[in-house]
Design a protein around this motif. Structure first.
Motif, short mmCIF file in Angstrom:
data_model
loop_
_atom_site.label_atom_id
_atom_site.label_comp_id
_atom_site.label_asym_id
_atom_site.label_seq_id
_atom_site.Cartn_x
_atom_site.Cartn_y
_atom_site.Cartn_z
N VAL A 149 44.50 39.93 50.89
CA VAL A 149 45.95 39.85 50.73
C VAL A 149 46.25 39.46 49.29
N GLY A 150 47.44 39.77 48.83
CA GLY A 150 47.77 39.43 47.46
C GLY A 150 49.25 39.57 47.16
N LEU A 151 49.59 39.23 45.93
CA LEU A 151 50.97 39.29 45.45
C LEU A 151 50.97 39.88 44.06
N GLU A 160 52.80 42.36 34.07
CA GLU A 160 52.64 42.14 35.51
C GLU A 160 51.55 41.11 35.77
N LEU A 161 51.77 40.25 36.75
CA LEU A 161 50.78 39.30 37.22
C LEU A 161 50.39 39.64 38.65
N GLU A 162 49.09 39.47 38.97
CA GLU A 162 48.62 39.70 40.33
C GLU A 162 47.69 38.57 40.76
N LEU A 163 47.90 38.07 41.96
CA LEU A 163 47.05 37.03 42.54
C LEU A 163 46.62 37.49 43.92
N GLY A 164 45.32 37.40 44.22
CA GLY A 164 44.85 37.86 45.51
C GLY A 164 43.63 37.11 46.00
N GLY A 165 43.33 37.29 47.27
CA GLY A 165 42.14 36.72 47.88
C GLY A 165 41.58 37.71 48.88
N LEU A 180 42.71 36.69 39.80
CA LEU A 180 43.95 36.56 39.03
C LEU A 180 43.90 37.58 37.92
N GLU A 181 44.96 38.36 37.77
CA GLU A 181 44.95 39.43 36.78
C GLU A 181 46.29 39.54 36.09
#
Length: 213
Positions: A149-151, A160-165, A180-181
């Motif tokens: 899942v991520g945001l 753009e920022l992306e956070l996921g697991g 984290l990207e």
């Protein structure tokens, strides 16, 4: 069997995704909200990975190259494909092991606020590992799964920022990792990205070039 982590994550994803779907549908029908985030893209990846097996075993450094593709099925879902191949070296620079992970999956995503989308992905994983002769490590090919899942959040129309697991299960092991990207867009559909991925015994710095399609 689906482990407890996947069950908890899946339920959390449902809680996160389902309640906002009606609001998103209403906004879309009125033409009021557009996240500006694309789930249609091709991407090339270069990765620098360090694996620390513990138990006083020397760390292994690896260099990886990858490719990923995301094709929208409709405005809420996409088909995904990714391949990343990594070669590991000892500190003397002698090649000792290589790995390859290929995934075929499905992503569901939805808008939760202007310029912000959440997503959940379920993928089939095919893992290949080559190990030195006489090694106690597991090699060969195995099939498993990945759930994540991520945001994604557009800070501006250029950043753009992306956070996921995600949780990966192959070779009778279950590994959780988070990422984290940051991406910087140029020429509208092209972007350069840098990210950090960490799991229990591995850390990876990744660099991407992406084209929205």
């Amino acid at each position: 069997m689906i482990n407890s982590f996947i069950r908890r994550t899946f339920l959390a994803a449902l809680v996160m995704l389902v309640p906002v779907s009606n609001a998103v549908s209403e906004a879309d029908s009125s033409g009021g909200i557009n996240s500006g985030i694309s789930f249609d893209y091709v991407q090339a990846t270069f990765a620098l990975t360090t694996v620390d097996p513990g138990d006083s075993i020397t760390e292994a450094d690896g260099t990886g190259f990858g490719f990923s593709l995301s094709l929208g099925i409709n405005k809420y879902s996409a088909f995904t494909l990714s391949v990343i191949s990594t070669t590991f070296d000892t500190f003397q620079g002698i090649e000792v092991e290589s790995s390859k992970l290929t995934t075929y999956g499905f992503t569901a995503h939805t808008l939760i606020a202007p310029s912000t989308e959440v997503y959940a992905n379920l993928s089939l994983a095919i893992a290949n590992a080559t190990v030195p002769e006489g090694s106690s490590a597991t090699g060969g090919e195995d099939y498993g799964g990945v759930f994540g899942v991520g945001l994604r959040y557009l800070v501006t129309d250029k950043i753009e920022l992306e956070l996921g697991g995600s949780n990966t299960e192959v070779f009778d092991a279950s590994v959780f990792s988070y990422n984290l990207e940051t991406r910087i867009y140029f020429r509208k559909v092209y972007s350069l990205g840098a990210g950090y991925v960490s799991s229990e015994n591995a850390d990876s710095f990744q660099f991407h070039i992406r084209m929205d399609i």
